[in-house]
Design a protein around this motif. Structure first.
Motif, PDB file in Angstrom:
ATOM      1  N   ARG A 306      61.044  -6.586  43.477  1.00 23.67           N
ATOM      2  CA  ARG A 306      60.934  -6.052  42.125  1.00 23.67           C
ATOM      3  C   ARG A 306      60.571  -4.570  42.129  1.00 23.67           C
ATOM      4  N   ARG A 307      59.628  -4.182  43.025  1.00 26.79           N
ATOM      5  CA  ARG A 307      59.267  -2.768  43.104  1.00 26.79           C
ATOM      6  C   ARG A 307      60.462  -1.911  43.531  1.00 26.79           C
ATOM      7  N   HIS A 308      61.234  -2.432  44.516  1.00 26.43           N
ATOM      8  CA  HIS A 308      62.412  -1.697  44.965  1.00 26.43           C
ATOM      9  C   HIS A 308      63.439  -1.570  43.841  1.00 26.43           C
ATOM     10  N   GLN A 309      63.638  -2.646  43.076  1.00 24.76           N
ATOM     11  CA  GLN A 309      64.588  -2.596  41.969  1.00 24.76           C
ATOM     12  C   GLN A 309      64.112  -1.631  40.883  1.00 24.76           C
ATOM     13  N   GLU A 310      62.816  -1.638  40.584  1.00 30.91           N
ATOM     14  CA  GLU A 310      62.286  -0.707  39.587  1.00 30.91           C
ATOM     15  C   GLU A 310      62.463   0.745  40.021  1.00 30.91           C
ATOM     16  N   SER A 312      64.765   1.856  42.072  1.00 30.68           N
ATOM     17  CA  SER A 312      66.201   2.173  41.994  1.00 30.68           C
ATOM     18  C   SER A 312      66.625   2.442  40.561  1.00 30.68           C
ATOM     19  N   ASN A 313      66.134   1.630  39.626  1.00 29.49           N
ATOM     20  CA  ASN A 313      66.459   1.851  38.217  1.00 29.49           C
ATOM     21  C   ASN A 313      65.919   3.189  37.723  1.00 29.49           C
ATOM     22  N   PHE A 314      64.718   3.528  38.160  1.00 26.38           N
ATOM     23  CA  PHE A 314      64.136   4.803  37.751  1.00 26.38           C
ATOM     24  C   PHE A 314      64.955   5.983  38.280  1.00 26.38           C
ATOM     25  N   GLN A 315      65.398   5.899  39.555  1.00 25.37           N
ATOM     26  CA  GLN A 315      66.225   6.962  40.122  1.00 25.37           C
ATOM     27  C   GLN A 315      67.562   7.083  39.397  1.00 25.37           C
ATOM     28  N   LEU A 316      68.172   5.914  39.081  1.00 26.55           N
ATOM     29  CA  LEU A 316      69.436   5.950  38.355  1.00 26.55           C
ATOM     30  C   LEU A 316      69.252   6.547  36.966  1.00 26.55           C
ATOM     31  N   ALA A 317      68.134   6.208  36.286  1.00 26.21           N
ATOM     32  CA  ALA A 317      67.871   6.778  34.971  1.00 26.21           C
ATOM     33  C   ALA A 317      67.686   8.296  35.041  1.00 26.21           C
ATOM     34  N   GLU A 318      66.993   8.785  36.090  1.00 28.26           N
ATOM     35  CA  GLU A 318      66.806  10.225  36.263  1.00 28.26           C
ATOM     36  C   GLU A 318      68.138  10.920  36.485  1.00 28.26           C
ATOM     37  N   ILE A 319      68.997  10.296  37.326  1.00 26.91           N
ATOM     38  CA  ILE A 319      70.308  10.905  37.593  1.00 26.91           C
ATOM     39  C   ILE A 319      71.141  10.955  36.318  1.00 26.91           C
ATOM     40  N   GLN A 320      71.126   9.866  35.527  1.00 27.31           N
ATOM     41  CA  GLN A 320      71.894   9.836  34.291  1.00 27.31           C
ATOM     42  C   GLN A 320      71.354  10.828  33.270  1.00 27.31           C
TER      43      GLN A 320
END
Length: 345
Positions: A306-310, A312-320
Motif C-alpha cells: 500500500r505504501r508503494h502504491q501510494e 507511485s500515485n503521488f509521483q504520477l499526480a506530481e508528473i500530471q
C-alpha cells in the motif's frame, strides 16, 4: 439538346443559396469583434427569448381554457345536484300525500270494522304501551331459573373435574412411591448379592492360598523321598495320592509379582499416552505460532504494498500536475484560442 431546368431544381438551388447567405451573414456577425460580445450570439438569444414568450403565452391560454372548462363542469354538477335534491323533495311530498289520502287508520289491519270506536275506548286498550311484551316478567323469571341451572351444572362439572384431577394426582404419587420402594429393594438386593459374591470370592481365594501353602509344605516335606509308582508313597499297591502330572499351581509370590507387572505395564501405557498428548500439544502450538507469524508477515507485506502504491500515485499526480498547462490569468498562450471558433457552428 435544350437545357431544360426543372422547378424543383430551381427551388433547391435557391434554398441552398439562401442558406449560404445566412451562413455568410452569421459568420460576419459572429467573427466581428465590434458586434459580438464575448462570443455570444445576441440575435439568437433574442429569438430564443421570443420563442420562450410564445410558449408561455400558449401555455397560459391552454391553462385558461382548462380553468374555464373546469368552471363550466362545476356549474353543471351544481345544477344537476340541485335538480336531484328538488326531485327527492317532490317524491317525499308525494309519499306523504299518498299516506294521508290512502292509508287512513280505518284501512289498517288492527282496525275493527264492527267496532269503529275501538281505538277510542280506554277500557278495551291493552295495558301498557304499544308493542310492550306483557309476559316480560315471566320470561325474565324463566331466564333466571335457566341461568341458575346452568351455573349449578357448571359448578358440579368443575367440582367433578377437580375431584378427578385429585384422584389422578394421588394415584401418580402412590405409583411413584411404589416405584421408589421397588428400586430401593432392588438396590438392597443388588448390594447384598455383591457383598455375598465378595465374601465368596474372598473365601475361595483364602482357600486356594491355604491349599497352595499346604501343597508347598507337602512338597517340601517329601522332597528327596524315592517313591515307587507301583507301591505308592506308603508301600500300598495302587495307592498313589501324589501322582498328579499337572504343573504345580502358582504361588502367592508369583501372583503378586504378576499383579505388580500389570500395574507397571498400566503405568507405562499411561505415561506413553501422556507423552503423545504432550507431543500433539506442542505440534498444535507450533502450527498456531507459525500461522500467527505468517499472518503478521502478510499484514506487513500488505502495508508495504500500500505504501508503494501510494508513493507511485503521488509521483504520477506530481508528473500530471507539472505537465498540465497553467490556467491562471495572463499565463495562457495565444495558441490556446486557436482551438475555438474554427467555424460558425
Amino acid at each position: 439538346m435544350f437545357n431544360a431546368e426543372l422547378a424543383s431544381d430551381r427551388s433547391k438551388r435557391a434554398e441552398l443559396q439562401r442558406r449560404r447567405d445566412r451562413e455568410t451573414e452569421r459568420r460576419e456577425r459572429i467573427f466581428n469583434d465590434k458586434q459580438r460580445t464575448m462570443g455570444v450570439d445576441t440575435e439568437a438569444l433574442h429569438v430564443q427569448v421570443e420563442e420562450k414568450k410564445k410558449r408561455e403565452e400558449k401555455h397560459e391560454e391552454k391553462q385558461k381554457a382548462h380553468d374555464a372548462e373546469t368552471l363550466h363542469n362545476s356549474k353543471a354538477v351544481c345544477i344537476l345536484q340541485q335538480k336531484e335534491e328538488k326531485n327527492k323533495r317532490a317524491m317525499q311530498m308525494e309519499l306523504v300525500n299518498y299516506r294521508q289520502q290512502h292509508q287512513q287508520p280505518r284501512s289498517q289491519q288492527e282496525f275493527d270494522l264492527n267496532d269503529t270506536d275501538h281505538r277510542r275506548k280506554p277500557g278495551v286498550m291493552p295495558p301498557g304501551f304499544v308493542g310492550e311484551d306483557p309476559e316480560i316478567e315471566n320470561r325474565l323469571q324463566r331466564q333466571k331459573e335457566q341461568f341458575r341451572q346452568w351455573s349449578n351444572q357448571q359448578q358440579s362439572e368443575r367440582a367433578a373435574e377437580r375431584h378427578q384431577q385429585t384422584l389422578e394426582k394421588q394415584r401418580d404419587d402412590q405409583k411413584r412411591v411404589e416405584m421408589d420402594n421397588r428400586a430401593l429393594q432392588l438396590q438392597t438386593l443388588e448390594m447384598e448379592r455383591s457383598r455375598a459374591e465378595a465374601v465368596a470370592t474372598k473365601e475361595f481365594n483364602l482357600a486356594k492360598i491355604e491349599e497352595k501353602r499346604r501343597q508347598q509344605s507337602y512338597d517340601e516335606d517329601n522332597r528327596g523321598v524315592d517313591i515307587n509308582p507301583a507301591l505308592g508313597r506308603w508301600g500300598v499297591p495302587g495307592l498313589c495320592p501324589g501322582a498328579d502330572l499337572r504343573p504345580p499351581p502358582e504361588t502367592l509370590e508369583q501372583v503378586l509379582q504378576f499383579q505388580r507387572n500389570q500395574i507397571e505395564e498400566k503405568k507405562r501405557i499411561e505415561l506413553e499416552n501422556k507423552r503423545e498428548e504432550e507431543l500433539h500439544d506442542r505440534v498444535r502450538l507450533a502450527s498456531a505460532r507459525s500461522a500467527l507469524l505468517l499472518e503478521r508477515k502478510q499484514v506487513k507485506l500488505g502495508k508495504q504494498m500500500r505504501r508503494h502504491q501510494e508513493s507511485s500515485n503521488f509521483q504520477l499526480a506530481e508528473i500530471q500536475r507539472q505537465q498540465k498547462p497553467d490556467m491562471e490569468r495572463g499565463s495562457i498562450h495565444e495558441s490556446f484560442f486557436s482551438n475555438f471558433n474554427t467555424c460558425s457552428r
